[in-house]
Design an enzyme around this catalytic site. Structure first.
Site, short mmCIF file in Angstrom:
data_model
loop_
_atom_site.label_atom_id
_atom_site.label_comp_id
_atom_site.label_asym_id
_atom_site.label_seq_id
_atom_site.Cartn_x
_atom_site.Cartn_y
_atom_site.Cartn_z
N LYS A 60 0.84 -1.21 0.00
CA LYS A 60 0.00 0.00 0.00
C LYS A 60 0.88 1.26 0.00
O LYS A 60 2.08 1.18 0.30
CB LYS A 60 -0.92 -0.03 1.22
CG LYS A 60 -0.18 -0.06 2.56
CD LYS A 60 -1.10 -0.42 3.72
CE LYS A 60 -0.34 -0.44 5.03
NZ LYS A 60 -1.15 -0.98 6.14
N TYR A 66 15.90 28.62 11.54
CA TYR A 66 14.65 29.27 11.99
C TYR A 66 14.45 29.13 13.49
O TYR A 66 14.71 28.07 14.06
CB TYR A 66 13.44 28.62 11.30
CG TYR A 66 13.23 29.06 9.88
CD1 TYR A 66 12.92 30.38 9.56
CD2 TYR A 66 13.31 28.13 8.83
CE1 TYR A 66 12.71 30.76 8.25
CE2 TYR A 66 13.10 28.51 7.52
CZ TYR A 66 12.81 29.83 7.23
OH TYR A 66 12.59 30.21 5.94
#
Ligand SMILES: *Cc1c(COP(=O)(O)O)cnc(C)c1O
Length: 367
Positions: free
Chosen positions: A35, A258
């Protein structure tokens, strides 16, 4: 073309891992769960490698995924759809010879209606404690106490799914096994030929009692080791390597990235590498884990940006520092995927299925 990260996928290791699992699951039909684009690695090469190794049962989550896999395999293997058959797609399932995993009494009723006269196999899933998908106890007893009502369904497999297989001591493991056996016994009174399937990768290692007739491993095929015994020979499949954009010297007291979440205690060399959360390099890896280069651990310092992240090179002698354009392994043979994921508070499944963006996939098949 600018530098971009590299995702190397070792198909020989996928084949090896499948054989390793198959040997372990003696007596079971060892399938493969493919999957989500084979856990992010790409349907076509993975399905073809597994098929040529002898795998004949493939498990996907959805109808669209099943069609992708059907195109690759023609009618040479069984395809089970774990979310079952959505309302109105019964004809399509029958035409493409897909085996729905029936997850509710409603779905079973619809399937019976549409599959009449087709002798088309289905699997029936029962809930044994996961409380995600599957017939509950009431639905289950309706099913087996009124066999004439469901006579046009042709169930070949009874299935359930383990919630805590990666934690061998968890009491739910035994409870689920006990309930599954009980339901299987009842179901076989009416469907004596019914096969049984309970095990994902981690369940394999809980013990033979969990194996039954069909096994559904996924993550272990792709090198994830969640719940896998350390002595099992599961080999790494995926290597994520990111190219160096720049090496810079950060001064003592300066911050990186950041939010200035990392502050250099002393002067340090840092490599900025191309690859960030825009490529599936999870933000949660920042400040938590280390990459591998020339036998050294290089911690990821500061937050992961969209397009890049920073690695601390302090542990490397100056002569061994990577230069612009050289690749650094984030995970792979030198840096275990599962422990890296753990370090970032997630699991290998999430890391693998998120990878994408600008990363270039390279498939290799070393002998
Ligand atoms: C995803 C899935 C599997 C495979 O699980 P792994 O832990 O990757 O081995 C097996 N069965 C079901 C129902 C699944 O959804």
């Amino acid at each position: 073309m600018g530098p971009s990260g590299r995702l190397q996928i070792n198909l020989s290791a996928v084949r090896h891992n499948w054989r390793e699992l198959k040997e372990h699951f003696t007596g079971s039909d060892c399938g493969a769960v493919v999957k989500a684009d084979a856990y992010g690695l790409g349907y076509a090469p993975v399905v073809q490698a597994l098929f040529s190794e002898g795998c004949r049962s493939f498990y996907v989550a959805t109808y669209d995924e099943a069609l992708e896999v059907r195109k690759l395999l023609a009618n040479r293997a069984r395809i089970y759809v774990l979310q079952g058959c959505p309302a109105g797609l019964e004809r399509e399932f029958l035409n493409a010879k897909l085996i729905p995993v029936i997850i509710s009494a409603h779905m079973l009723a619809r399937w019976c209606e549409q599959a009449k006269g087709h002798d088309a196999p289905c699997a029936v899933k029962v809930n044994t404690g996961m409380n995600r998908l599957g017939l509950d106890k009431t639905e289950f007893s309706q099913w087996i106490t009124q066999p004439e009502r469901w006579a046009s369904a042709y169930p070949t497999v009874l299935m359930s799914h383990m919630a805590c297989a990666d934690t061998p001591d968890h009491p739910l493991n035994e409870q689920q096994l006990k309930l599954f056996k009980e339901l299987l016994g009842l179901a076989r009174d009416h469907y004596p030929e019914l096969k049984a399937s309970l095990a994902n990768s981690a369940s394999l290692y809980l013990g033979d009692a969990w194996h039954f007739d069909m096994a559904r491993p996924g993550i272990a095929l792709y090198g994830g080791r969640e719940g896998v015994r350390p002595q099992a020979d599961i080999r790494p499949v995926v290597t994520l390597s990111l190219p160096v954009l720049q090496v810079r010297d950060v001064k003592a007291g300066d911050s990186i990235g950041y939010g200035a979440t990392y502050r250099a205690a002393k002067a340090m060399p840092v490599a900025i590498v191309a690859g960030g959360y825009g490529d599936g390099v999870l933000r949660s890896l920042g400040n938590c884990v280390a990459a591998s280069y020339a036998g050294h651990n290089l911690p990821l310092v500061g937050r992961v940006s969209m397009d890049s992240c920073a690695l601390d090179l302090s542990s490397l002698p100056e002569s061994q520092r990577p230069r612009e354009g050289q690749f650094i392994e984030i995970f792979g043979p030198h840096r275990d995927l599962t422990s890296l994921a753990e370090g970032a508070g997630t699991i290998s499944y999430e890391l693998l299925t998120r990878l994408g963006g600008r990363l270039k996939k390279h498939y290799i098949e070393p002998l």
